[in-house]
Design a protein around this motif. Structure first.
Motif, PDB file in Angstrom:
ATOM      1  N   LYS A   8      -6.434   3.097   9.884  1.00 21.17           N
ATOM      2  CA  LYS A   8      -6.642   3.795   8.617  1.00 21.17           C
ATOM      3  C   LYS A   8      -6.808   5.284   8.835  1.00 21.17           C
ATOM      4  O   LYS A   8      -6.328   6.094   8.062  1.00 21.17           O
ATOM      5  CB  LYS A   8      -7.863   3.223   7.894  1.00 21.17           C
ATOM      6  CG  LYS A   8      -7.577   1.894   7.250  1.00 21.17           C
ATOM      7  CD  LYS A   8      -8.718   1.472   6.362  1.00 21.17           C
ATOM      8  CE  LYS A   8      -8.702   2.203   5.036  1.00 21.17           C
ATOM      9  NZ  LYS A   8      -7.612   1.777   4.159  1.00 21.17           N
ATOM     10  N   THR A  57      -1.654   2.585   5.421  1.00 17.35           N
ATOM     11  CA  THR A  57      -1.852   2.287   4.004  1.00 17.35           C
ATOM     12  C   THR A  57      -2.382   0.888   3.770  1.00 17.35           C
ATOM     13  O   THR A  57      -2.519   0.461   2.636  1.00 17.35           O
ATOM     14  CB  THR A  57      -0.525   2.418   3.246  1.00 17.35           C
ATOM     15  OG1 THR A  57       0.434   1.586   3.889  1.00 17.35           O
ATOM     16  CG2 THR A  57      -0.045   3.848   3.263  1.00 17.35           C
ATOM     17  N   GLN A 105     -10.381  11.807   8.921  1.00 24.29           N
ATOM     18  CA  GLN A 105      -8.952  11.708   9.168  1.00 24.29           C
ATOM     19  C   GLN A 105      -8.397  12.960   9.817  1.00 24.29           C
ATOM     20  O   GLN A 105      -7.377  12.911  10.503  1.00 24.29           O
ATOM     21  CB  GLN A 105      -8.196  11.448   7.860  1.00 24.29           C
ATOM     22  CG  GLN A 105      -8.000   9.993   7.598  1.00 24.29           C
ATOM     23  CD  GLN A 105      -7.163   9.742   6.363  1.00 24.29           C
ATOM     24  OE1 GLN A 105      -7.259  10.454   5.377  1.00 24.29           O
ATOM     25  NE2 GLN A 105      -6.339   8.713   6.420  1.00 24.29           N
ATOM     26  N   SER A 133      -6.207  -5.900   6.999  1.00 22.36           N
ATOM     27  CA  SER A 133      -5.964  -5.700   8.428  1.00 22.36           C
ATOM     28  C   SER A 133      -6.853  -6.616   9.267  1.00 22.36           C
ATOM     29  O   SER A 133      -6.401  -7.202  10.257  1.00 22.36           O
ATOM     30  CB  SER A 133      -6.216  -4.229   8.758  1.00 22.36           C
ATOM     31  OG  SER A 133      -6.204  -4.043  10.124  1.00 22.36           O
ATOM     32  N   GLN A 180       2.246   1.696   8.692  1.00 23.14           N
ATOM     33  CA  GLN A 180       1.864   2.879   9.435  1.00 23.14           C
ATOM     34  C   GLN A 180       2.873   3.991   9.232  1.00 23.14           C
ATOM     35  O   GLN A 180       4.037   3.724   8.986  1.00 23.14           O
ATOM     36  CB  GLN A 180       1.783   2.573  10.933  1.00 23.14           C
ATOM     37  CG  GLN A 180       0.912   1.393  11.266  1.00 23.14           C
ATOM     38  CD  GLN A 180      -0.465   1.510  10.694  1.00 23.14           C
ATOM     39  OE1 GLN A 180      -1.016   2.604  10.639  1.00 23.14           O
ATOM     40  NE2 GLN A 180      -1.009   0.412  10.245  1.00 23.14           N
ATOM     41  N   SER A 203      -5.092  -2.159   3.558  1.00 25.25           N
ATOM     42  CA  SER A 203      -6.507  -2.141   3.212  1.00 25.25           C
ATOM     43  C   SER A 203      -7.323  -2.725   4.364  1.00 25.25           C
ATOM     44  O   SER A 203      -6.804  -3.400   5.243  1.00 25.25           O
ATOM     45  CB  SER A 203      -6.770  -2.922   1.927  1.00 25.25           C
ATOM     46  OG  SER A 203      -7.238  -4.209   2.233  1.00 25.25           O
ATOM     47  N   PHE A 204      -8.615  -2.459   4.315  1.00 27.45           N
ATOM     48  CA  PHE A 204      -9.495  -2.791   5.431  1.00 27.45           C
ATOM     49  C   PHE A 204      -9.497  -4.284   5.710  1.00 27.45           C
ATOM     50  O   PHE A 204      -9.291  -4.738   6.843  1.00 27.45           O
ATOM     51  CB  PHE A 204     -10.896  -2.291   5.083  1.00 27.45           C
ATOM     52  CG  PHE A 204     -11.906  -2.496   6.157  1.00 27.45           C
ATOM     53  CD1 PHE A 204     -12.844  -3.500   6.063  1.00 27.45           C
ATOM     54  CD2 PHE A 204     -11.936  -1.666   7.264  1.00 27.45           C
ATOM     55  CE1 PHE A 204     -13.784  -3.685   7.053  1.00 27.45           C
ATOM     56  CE2 PHE A 204     -12.870  -1.847   8.253  1.00 27.45           C
ATOM     57  CZ  PHE A 204     -13.799  -2.865   8.150  1.00 27.45           C
ATOM     58  N   THR A 255      -8.879  -1.549  12.933  1.00 29.92           N
ATOM     59  CA  THR A 255      -8.584  -1.290  11.527  1.00 29.92           C
ATOM     60  C   THR A 255      -8.949   0.141  11.162  1.00 29.92           C
ATOM     61  O   THR A 255      -8.165   0.840  10.510  1.00 29.92           O
ATOM     62  CB  THR A 255      -9.362  -2.269  10.645  1.00 29.92           C
ATOM     63  OG1 THR A 255      -9.097  -3.585  11.081  1.00 29.92           O
ATOM     64  CG2 THR A 255      -8.969  -2.110   9.209  1.00 29.92           C
TER      65      THR A 255
END
Lengths: 306, 217
Positions: free
Chosen positions: B120, B125, A83, B131, B188, B127-128, B116
């Motif tokens: 992330k 926020t 990230q 999305s 987002q 979840s995988f 996805t």
């Protein structure tokens, strides 16, 4: 808003940690998040950054490296580590793109825009866009050029997408890897003032490819002269970004090696552009404006754009 | 979508999909009854869930049903049908034809995974799988466009048909992008919305391009 506040607190934490180590370093990290992220005001931030650039001078590479090391403190198997490479806002990405398209003579792209916050968002998505732009433009250009010919049957040429993807991603990742390795090797022999991390080199290469996106779209025009002018123009722009970035890193070295390095960078860049032009876009056979051929089943509504 | 800023889930929305959703009104007896119920009922429950999500995509309101009870059946069905409909064009020249079945499949699924991951990594926020679910379901308008294109191509392949196909594909492309953005935009960070929306735009653009350039032999 909450995420922005959290981000600011995180930055203050980092700054406090760095304060003991290096007081000057805080001026860099607080600068970015303090400016409210509105893309339209990006031009106003330029004078402030140039002042910082003057202050930093050229002997800040170790501070930059320190900051770069501080950022990636999470272990590489966690998600947070990755990230940190996407820690950019919209206006920052737009700034970096602007910086790659309008190179300021004498200013280093990495110093001015990257500033120890290299991101992978720009390189990855600019490459993806470029892959599809070249494939689509090539297809469109061939379609318009061969339109009206009785023997022509349109094919979508989907194979070329995978070829384009392989070429462009290989260029955007392997060439920086080779260049980084080469610079590290020379750095061990000659004490260079400026050195870049691998991600910063990937960043420069990724953003320098942005100019090829509008160029590829304009390559649809089936005129040889126009295409060559476009190639030269975009090569000059992005080549100058690369040259101005890497010249400070090699100029203290042996003159011939420095020139050879910079020359190779420009040559590879030119090869990419010319290779794409040659492979994806059929050569226009004749150099006069699009002939008014008797249309069979498709009218000139679509083609008449000049 | 103005005026729908606050989504509250009322208690009488039927729970669909997973039985382990913690809405908590199931008594232990109900678990046994799904074993005894006729197979048709079991299948219809899932089919109704999928159908409900299709309706949500065609009329995108800010509903959390799509996000809460994600499933990947719908995207699979859409992806397979789209890939099948894209076959049968330019089959003689294996080199320069349209996309193969596997290529369409890979583009849709790999593209959805990459988008996805991108959202992330940028701090989203969602979840995988939620999305993936949204991106897959929002391919529905483009599948409808493909169906329309094939029907129009049956009638002829001249300029008029091309213009009709162009309008239909552009409209459905806009619909897909807007629908998925409506579902995904809230999760987002506010100053990175454009960074997340752009790859979605690119993804549906590539699919639309594949649909528009489909030429039958």
């Amino acid at each position: 808003i909450a995420s922005l506040v959290m981000y600011l607190f995180a930055e203050f934490d980092d700054a406090a940690n760095l304060l003991a180590a290096n007081p000057d370093a805080t001026t860099i990290s607080i600068d970015e998040p303090a400016e409210i992220p509105k893309n339209q005001h990006s031009r106003r931030q330029e004078p402030g950054r140039e002042e910082d650039d003057e202050l930093l001078g050229t002997d800040d590479s170790d501070k930059t490296e320190l900051l770069a090391g501080q950022k990636k403190s999470a272990p590489f198997w966690t998600f947070e580590y990755y990230q940190t490479f996407f820690d950019v806002d919209t206006y920052q990405v737009l700034d970096r793109i602007k910086g790659s398209v309008f190179p300021v003579p004498g200013k280093n792209f990495v110093r001015l825009y990257i500033r120890s916050n290299p991101d992978l968002y720009g390189p990855f998505w600019i490459c993806a866009t470029l892959v599809f732009t070249i494939a689509v433009s090539g297809n469109l250009s061939n379609f318009f050029m061969h339109l009206g010919k009785p023997t022509y049957h349109y094919v979508p040429e989907f194979r070329k997408v995978s070829i384009a993807a392989t070429t462009i991603y290989a260029y955007a990742w392997l060439v920086p890897l080779a260049l980084w390795g080469f610079l590290m090797w020379r750095n061990s022999k000659v004490m260079n003032i400026v050195s870049y991390s691998f991600l910063e080199i990937v960043c420069v290469y990724g953003y320098s490819l942005f100019i090829y996106i509008p160029t590829a779209i304009l390559w649809i025009i089936p005129q040889k002269v126009v295409r060559w002018v476009l190639v030269m123009f975009s090569l000059c722009l992005s080549g100058s970004v690369l040259v101005m970035t890497f010249w400070p890193a090699v100029r203290d070295d042996n003159r011939r090696i420095a020139l050879a390095t910079v020359g190779t960078i420009v040559l590879l860049h030119a090869l990419l552009a010319l290779g794409c032009l040659a492979y994806f876009f059929d050569a226009p056979e004749l150099d006069f404006p699009a002939p008014i051929t008797p249309t069979h089943n498709v009218s000139t509504v679509i083609t008449k754009s000049r | 979508f103005a005026g729908l800023a606050d989504v509250s889930i009322s208690e009488d929305i039927p729970v669909e999909g997973e039985i382990t959703v913690p809405v908590g009104s199931h008594s232990p007896d109900e678990d046994y009854s799904t074993l005894d119920e006729p197979v048709r009922e079991t299948i219809m429950r899932d089919l109704k869930a999928v159908g409900k999500k299709f309706v949500h995509v065609m009329y995108p309101k800010k509903s959390s049903a799509l996000l809460r009870d994600w499933d990947l059946w719908g995207p699979l069905v859409l992806c397979v049908s789209l890939a099948l409909m894209l076959q049968g064009g330019s089959a003689d020249s294996k080199e320069d034809g349209g996309p193969q079945f596997a290529e369409v499949f890979v583009i849709i699924w790999f593209g959805a995974v990459v988008i996805t991951l991108n959202s992330k990594l940028l701090g989203g926020t969602i979840s995988f799988f939620q999305s993936l679910c949204v991106l897959g379901y929002c391919v529905l308008p483009l599948t409808v466009a493909m169906l329309v294109c094939r029907l129009v191509l049956l009638a002829g392949s001249g300029t008029v048909s091309f213009i009709i196909r162009l309008i239909v594909v552009v409209a459905m492309f806009g619909w897909s992008t807007l629908a998925s953005t409506a579902f995904l935009a809230d999760s987002q960070p506010p100053n990175r919305k454009a960074l997340v929306v752009y790859p979605i735009f690119l993804f549906y653009f590539v699919i639309s391009w594949m649909i528009l350039t489909f030429t039958p032999q």
